[in-house]
Design an enzyme around this catalytic site. Structure first.
Site, short mmCIF file in Angstrom:
data_model
loop_
_atom_site.label_atom_id
_atom_site.label_comp_id
_atom_site.label_asym_id
_atom_site.label_seq_id
_atom_site.Cartn_x
_atom_site.Cartn_y
_atom_site.Cartn_z
N GLY A 14 0.83 -1.21 0.00
CA GLY A 14 0.00 0.00 0.00
C GLY A 14 0.86 1.26 0.00
NE ARG A 75 -1.29 -4.73 -0.65
CZ ARG A 75 -2.16 -3.73 -0.59
NH1 ARG A 75 -3.10 -3.62 -1.49
NH2 ARG A 75 -2.11 -2.85 0.40
CG ASP A 106 4.24 -6.93 8.21
OD1 ASP A 106 3.47 -6.56 7.30
OD2 ASP A 106 3.84 -7.35 9.31
CB THR A 128 2.59 0.38 6.31
OG1 THR A 128 1.22 0.24 6.72
CG2 THR A 128 3.44 -0.08 7.47
CG ASP A 130 -2.42 -0.26 8.33
OD1 ASP A 130 -3.17 0.72 8.23
OD2 ASP A 130 -2.62 -1.33 7.72
CG ASP A 132 0.79 -3.17 10.30
OD1 ASP A 132 1.67 -2.60 9.62
OD2 ASP A 132 -0.09 -3.90 9.79
NE ARG A 174 -5.74 -5.54 5.12
CZ ARG A 174 -5.43 -5.42 3.85
NH1 ARG A 174 -6.30 -5.75 2.94
NH2 ARG A 174 -4.25 -4.99 3.49
O1 F6P Z 1 -1.88 0.52 3.83
C1 F6P Z 1 -2.52 -0.39 4.70
C2 F6P Z 1 -3.97 -0.29 4.52
O2 F6P Z 1 -4.22 1.05 4.65
C3 F6P Z 1 -4.93 -1.06 5.44
O3 F6P Z 1 -5.24 -0.43 6.64
C4 F6P Z 1 -6.12 -1.25 4.56
O4 F6P Z 1 -6.94 -2.27 4.95
C5 F6P Z 1 -5.50 -1.50 3.24
O5 F6P Z 1 -4.33 -0.72 3.22
C6 F6P Z 1 -6.36 -1.24 2.08
O6 F6P Z 1 -5.57 -1.03 0.94
P1 F6P Z 1 -5.92 -1.48 -0.53
O7 F6P Z 1 -7.24 -0.92 -0.82
O8 F6P Z 1 -4.83 -0.88 -1.35
O9 F6P Z 1 -5.90 -2.98 -0.55
#
Ligand code: F6P
Length: 321
Positions: A14, A75, A106, A128, A130, A132, A174
């Site tokens: 992301g 990804r 990660d 990120t 998050d 995390d 998430r």
């Molecule tokens: O970057 C992490 C994050 O923001 C998560 O909190 C979220 O669930 C996810 O990305 C959603 O990203 P995408 O829509 O790109 O899969």
């Protein structure tokens, strides 16, 4: 003419605000150290497809304040399999690249670890929203996202108190409640729901009825991994008998210009990552702990869990009552 040593950089997973500032720092510091820098597009996907641009000082000019990533991100499913990884290594070898810097989360570091096991020198830079990733207090993008969210929640609060409403605001996260806790604390949210703790809507509803009758605004911040805002809102409406509105902030949280902290981290992480490659280090990530730039082995962080700060969580609740 002596050939310069080459490194590569990718952004993966992301996007996070500050990734561009990090690419700039890596590139400019590496050039200062007399290295050549190859920027591969779309993370591991670009490595597999040998899609790159040789970066120079001017190409990374004017991007320090831009959100997203000008190397793009993805990804890659193909990179998860052995053939994909072999193709990525072929590209690196074909271009005589000696080390790779991976800017991402990660999941991206697991891919970097696989490359290390196949003989590629790799260093990670945590990025990120998050936050995390264990082993570092901050990841690139977290602080910028907090600032965006705080600004948005403040706007929602204006309406909440004008109309005597309960608002449920869904933020990203998430698997992690770090965004929710930090923005909830910074915005004076009444309740914060996170995936790491049990969600008890009955006790929240009782608290609203008993202790917050005279409050003109009640803000509930919920991490997407804890519950959906719509579900929380319909239960609270039913249990409390008052109007509830929702706001799902979504991807707006990931964009925008990076904060001061993220730009400074980008510079420091970028420098450290290049220095680690020059010192022949591999299979590790840079990070920050107690305001010091540190290094952590990937295998150590894969073993760890990033816990939420219970004291901060409790403090947010104490200060909002
Ligand atoms: O970057 C992490 C994050 O923001 C998560 O909190 C979220 O669930 C996810 O990305 C959603 O990203 P995408 O829509 O790109 O899969």
């Amino acid at each position: 003419m002596v050939e310069k040593r080459r490194i590569a950089v990718i952004t993966s997973g992301g996007d996070a605000s500050g990734m561009n500032a990090t690419i700039r720092a890596v590139t400019r510091y590496a050039i200062y150290k007399e290295l050549e820098v190859y920027g591969f597009y779309e993370g591991y996907k670009g490595l597999i497809g040998n899609s790159f641009k040789v970066l120079d000082l001017s190409l990374v000019g004017g991007i320090i304040d831009r959100g997203g990533t000008f190397l793009y991100s993805a990804r890659s499913e193909r990179f998860r399999c052995s053939d994909g990884q072999k193709e990525a290594i072929e590209s690196l070898k074909k271009n005589k690249i000696e080390g790779l810097i991976v800017i991402g989360g990660d999941g991206s570091f697991k891919g970097a670890h696989d490359l290390h096991k196949r003989g590629i020198q790799v260093v990670g830079i945590p990025a990120t929203i998050d936050n995390d990733i264990p082993g570092t207090d901050y990841s690139i993008g977290f602080d910028s996202a907090l600032n965006v969210i705080i600004d948005l929640i403040s706007k929602i609060r204006d309406t909440a108190y004008s109309h005597d409403r309960i608002f449920v605001i869904e933020v990203m996260g998430r698997n992690s409640g770090l965004i929710a806790i930090n923005t909830g604390l910074a915005c004076g949210a009444d309740f914060i729901l996170v995936p790491e703790r049990k969600v008890d809507l009955i006790s929240i509803a009782n608290d609203i009825k008993e202790n917050r009758k005279d409050k003109r605004h009640t803000l509930i911040v919920v991490a997407e991994g804890a519950a959906r805002a719509s579900e929380v809102a319909s239960s609270i409406k039913l249990l409390v008998g008052r109007e509830v509105r929702i706001s799902v902030l979504g991807h707006i949280q990931r964009g925008g210009s990076p904060s001061a902290l993220d730009r400074i981290l980008a510079a420091e992480f970028g420098r450290k990552a290049v220095d680690l490659l020059l010192a022949n280090e591999s299979d590790c990530m840079v990070g920050i702990k107690a305001m010091k730039i540190i290094t952590r082995k990937f295998e150590d962080i894969f073993e760890m869990n990033k816990e939420i700060d219970q004291e901060l969580f409790d403090l947010a609740h104490i200060l909002s009552t």
